[in-house]
Design an enzyme around this catalytic site. Structure first.
Site, PDB file in Angstrom:
ATOM      1  N   HIS A 162       0.753  -1.191   0.175  1.00 56.77           N
ATOM      2  CA  HIS A 162      -0.101  -0.005   0.018  1.00 56.77           C
ATOM      3  C   HIS A 162       0.749   1.380   0.040  1.00 56.77           C
ATOM      4  O   HIS A 162       0.453   2.464   0.598  1.00 56.77           O
ATOM      5  CB  HIS A 162      -0.846   0.038   1.298  1.00 56.77           C
ATOM      6  CG  HIS A 162      -1.896  -1.189   1.392  1.00 56.77           C
ATOM      7  ND1 HIS A 162      -2.894  -1.118   0.748  1.00 56.77           N
ATOM      8  CD2 HIS A 162      -1.462  -2.296   2.120  1.00 56.77           C
ATOM      9  CE1 HIS A 162      -3.465  -2.596   1.234  1.00 56.77           C
ATOM     10  NE2 HIS A 162      -2.627  -3.073   1.911  1.00 56.77           N
ATOM     11  N   SER A 284      17.024  20.073 -16.659  1.00 50.34           N
ATOM     12  CA  SER A 284      15.684  21.210 -16.957  1.00 50.34           C
ATOM     13  C   SER A 284      16.329  21.853 -17.902  1.00 50.34           C
ATOM     14  O   SER A 284      17.263  22.316 -17.744  1.00 50.34           O
ATOM     15  CB  SER A 284      15.126  21.300 -15.723  1.00 50.34           C
ATOM     16  OG  SER A 284      14.410  22.423 -15.735  1.00 50.34           O
TER      17      SER A 284
END
Length: 435
Positions: A162, A284
């Site tokens: 989970h 970037s």
């Protein structure tokens, strides 16, 4: 463009309307056929040999056809011959070339076959090679994962359920999981190969022909393990075969998507478990500090391209029996799905080898609560406590838990397949049996 056989003499084939119709009906067919052309030539050779066996063409004519088909292959491979808008498709290109070189003899190649079984056999040969590539790439990925599993057998990796911390695990288990998965994927590709490895050549447009074609011979000549018997089923299996092939690729790409998700998470600053190699990362355009795992993310996205191709095929096949022109559109979906998948698969081994594992960060991420299950099992063994009682005791007494050495935990987990008993030898033996 070469004039289609069905064109009426004297028709204004260069008219604007006819050009629009032709472009609509043929579209990118000739461009896509560049990937199928050599297979079509190979099938044409087998068909010519089959015609010679039933005396439709003479041995001297077969020799001429064989020589010209060889020349055609060489010219295509060298780039001297280009499939372009002169031709409607690769099938017409082959017939044109033979006729240009051999005249009346070249025209005989189409006896006893239709473009329907012609495209079917070329596609089937392409699918065989695609599945062989898939199997090979899956085995390379599996072997890479197995090597890394041995190398990092007891390196700690927090285990999650989970997306919450669960128990201590290992990088050995993580890599071994994908090693076994890609053994399965290779096996599935092999099964699909045997399923689709049947010869459609000689079924013509779906109803056979009034010739005693030697289909046993062409089956052997093209390396098929059997012939596809019923001509109508050959047409009905168009698209169905392609779905089976893309389905095998889906198995592999699903695992790559899960792998890419893990690596994307583990490479974040919040996790910091790994660093992806510079070759697989970009910066970037505006942020100098970025080290983005772009290749990993695009591998994760590759499944969507494949599913798009699969869904395109599946939605196309709401058709009656027999050939329908809709089936032309199966070609683009198949080629796109296979090409994108193989391109992705080929990069996975090098990506995995590029990973740098931050062992210290992984060990620091294991806290005392993650030893709760170990402690419960110890109460069962040492105090003869029923497991459910041990479970509740630990649940209500977390203060009894204390940090341990995560490596001790994973080495003590010796159930078959668990971190302390990965059974890598058995996975290795299975991998070797699939080669």
């Amino acid at each position: 463009m070469t004039q289609p056989l069905w064109s009426k003499s004297g028709s204004a084939k260069q008219s604007e309307l006819l050009d629009k119709i032709t472009n609509f009906m043929s579209g990118e067919d000739i461009i896509l056929d560049r990937q199928l052309f050599i297979y079509d030539v190979q099938a044409s050779q087998a068909h010519a040999e089959g015609l010679a066996r039933i005396n439709v063409i003479q041995s001297s004519e077969l020799k001429q056809i064989t020589n010209v088909l060889q020349e055609l292959s060489e010219q295509f491979i060298s780039g001297e011959l280009e499939l372009d808008k002169r031709f409607e498709d690769c099938h017409s290109a082959i017939e044109w070339f033979l006729t240009e070189k051999l005249g009346e003899t070249g025209k005989k190649i189409h006896t006893g076959r239709s473009r329907n079984d012609q495209v079917s056999v070329a596609t089937r040969l392409y699918c065989r090679d695609a599945l062989s590539q898939l199997k090979h790439q899956c085995l390379v990925v599996a072997d890479t994962c197995l090597t890394l599993a041995k190398q990092h057998e007891f390196d700690v990796l927090p285990g999650y359920t989970h997306l919450q911390r669960a128990v201590p695990s290992s990088w050995g288990m993580w890599f071994a999981a994908f090693a076994e998965a890609f053994c399965d994927n290779a096996s599935a590709a092999n099964d699909t190969y045997h399923l689709v490895n049947s010869n459609p050549l000689g079924t013509a447009a779906g109803y056979g022909v009034n010739l005693e074609l030697d289909r046993e011979y062409t089956t052997q000549a093209l390396g098929f393990n059997r012939k596809q018997i019923n001509p109508m089923y050959v047409q009905n299996s168009r698209g169905k075969v392609e779905l089976q092939v893309l389905g095998s690729f889906k198995n592999a790409l699903l695992d790559i998507r899960r792998m890419a998700w893990d690596l994307s998470l583990f490479s974040t600053s919040e996790y910091g478990f790994i660093q992806v190699g510079d070759d697989f990362s970009t910066g970037s355009s505006i942020m100098p500090n970025k080290h983005n795992p772009d290749a990993v993310e695009l591998m994760r996205a590759a499944y969507s391209t494949l599913v798009g191709a699969y869904n395109e095929l599946e939605s196309l096949l709401s058709l009656p029996s027999g050939y329908q022109r809709d089936l032309q559109n199966t070609k683009g979906a198949l080629l796109k799905g296979v090409s994108a998948s193989i391109q992705c698969l080929e990069l996975v081994p090098d990506l995995l080898k590029s990973l740098t594992i931050n062992v210290d960060k992984c060990e620091q991420a294991v806290d005392a609560s993650m030893f709760a299950t170990d402690k419960a099992v110890e109460l069962v063994i040492e105090d003869d406590m029923p497991f459910r009682d041990a479970y509740r005791h630990i649940k209500n007494n977390y203060q009894e838990l204390e940090s341990r050495q995560a490596k001790d935990s994973i080495k003590n987990r010796v159930s078959p397949g668990a971190c302390g008993n990965l059974m890598l030898h058995e996975i290795s033996e299975r991998l070797e049996s699939l080669v």
